[in-house]
Design an enzyme around this catalytic site. Structure first.
Site, short mmCIF file in Angstrom:
data_model
loop_
_atom_site.label_atom_id
_atom_site.label_comp_id
_atom_site.label_asym_id
_atom_site.label_seq_id
_atom_site.Cartn_x
_atom_site.Cartn_y
_atom_site.Cartn_z
N ALA A 1 104.29 14.92 -5.13
CA ALA A 1 103.26 16.26 -5.56
C ALA A 1 102.23 15.75 -6.67
O ALA A 1 102.33 14.46 -7.70
CB ALA A 1 105.05 17.20 -6.17
N LYS A 2 101.05 16.65 -6.01
CA LYS A 2 100.03 15.94 -6.87
C LYS A 2 99.58 17.17 -7.87
O LYS A 2 98.59 17.93 -7.75
CB LYS A 2 98.74 16.27 -5.87
CG LYS A 2 97.66 15.35 -6.37
CD LYS A 2 96.26 14.95 -5.04
CE LYS A 2 95.05 14.16 -5.81
NZ LYS A 2 95.17 13.22 -5.62
#
Ligand code: PPE
Length: 308
Positions: A156-157
């Site tokens: 995930a960013k």
């Protein structure tokens, strides 16, 4: 930084200086947000956003992983971005979509806080310097390990996750280097603070796999495809720390950094950017700037009226 005129904030275009949030915004306290980094280039076709949909899909996936429903469809975000670039009269820019848990109850449970969406665009030059992009940068292996899936979500960013990158970045800059390379929990090579890493040895290309806590970089995927199209063997496999300095060539990829060669790691010279790096960098640059017919499908063209 280079500012622009307008920012897209929850469906409206607002003046750059008015794009503000409340101090009790949940994400400011707990890092509960996700974002993207995208670039648009000035091409013969017009301003073209590189792999826009891939970035927006990753944004949505990041949001889902943190239990946030983005209140806009991907197509709406895409159109908003086109509109924003047009209204700002930019021919090329960096694009930063940001989805955060907003002002609402304090405390760790974010589920009743609103999900807010912002998109900013601005002109952003070479992330690790023009000189670094041409001649290579100096990197060190960080004393900080990349976040692991035991406690966070490497794929995930997410905003809060970047504290890990920030510590590694500060450490490397304070020690006089341009960038840090983080190992993962197991001690194998993971990535830079904001880039994926590639290693070349005897004409073969290696890059850490998904199991090494990497962010699945859009540019990593692009460069793997380009290198294979050029006839190179590219293998996703664990890379030992010592392979970095035994490599013939090492380079980084990322939206901000594009393709940046590394000329020195831990004070050991790899030398100026090698031939394979140069070749891939050229084709990648052609793809970004719309000069490679073969990769045209990666471009999302915006009609930007000239600033006249
Ligand atoms: N790893 C990390 C941790 C990362 O942040 C990036 C992008 C990548 C790999 C490469 O991903 P991609 O851009 O999809 O190829 N880093 C973004 C943020 C940089 C920043 O300083 O902010 C970027 O390059 O936009």
């Amino acid at each position: 930084m280079n500012t622009a005129d307008l920012i897209w904030a929850n469906g409206e275009l607002v003046p750059w200086e008015d794009a503000k949030v409340h101090v009790l915004t949940h994400a400011l306290h707990y890092g509960t947000g996700v974002f993207e980094g995208i670039r648009a280039y000035d091409t013969d076709l017009g301003t073209a956003i590189f792999r826009h949909r891939d970035h927006l899909e990753r944004l949505q996936k990041s949001a889902t992983l943190y239990y946030m429903d983005i209140p806009y469809a991907l197509d709406e975000l895409r159109e908003a971005t086109h509109e924003l670039i047009s209204q700002n009269g930019l021919r090329s820019c960096y694009i930063r979509p940001l989805v955060v848990r907003g002002y609402g109850p304090m405390g760790l449970d974010p589920l009743s806080n609103p999900v807010e969406v912002y998109i900013a665009v601005w002109e952003w030059g070479a992330y690790l310097g023009e000189e670094g992009k041409s001649n290579g940068i100096r990197a060190r292996v960080s004393s900080y390990r990349r976040i692991s899936s035991d406690s966070l979500i490497p794929h995930a960013k997410a905003c809060g996750q970047y504290l890990n990158s920030v510590l590694a970045k500060i450490e490397s800059k304070n020690a006089g280097y341009d960038e840090a390379i983080l190992l993962d929990q197991k001690g194998v090579v993971c990535e830079g603070t904001g880039e994926n890493v590639f290693v070349i040895r005897d004409g073969e290309i290696f890059t850490p796999p998904h199991t090494a806590s990497i962010l699945d970089g859009v540019n990593r995927r692009s460069v793997i495809e380009i290198a294979r199209d050029l006839g190179y063997r590219v293998t996703e496999r664990d890379v030992a720390r010592s392979e970095l300095v035994h490599a013939d060539e090492v380079f980084l990829t990322g939206t901000a950094a594009e393709l940046t060669p590394i000329r020195e790691i831990d004070d050991i010279a790899l030398g100026p950017p090698g031939e394979i790096t140069r070749q891939i960098q050229r084709v990648f640059d052609d793809a970004l700037h719309g000069r490679a017919e073969q990769y045209r499908e990666w471009l999302d063209v915006v009609q930007v009226p000239s600033k006249a």
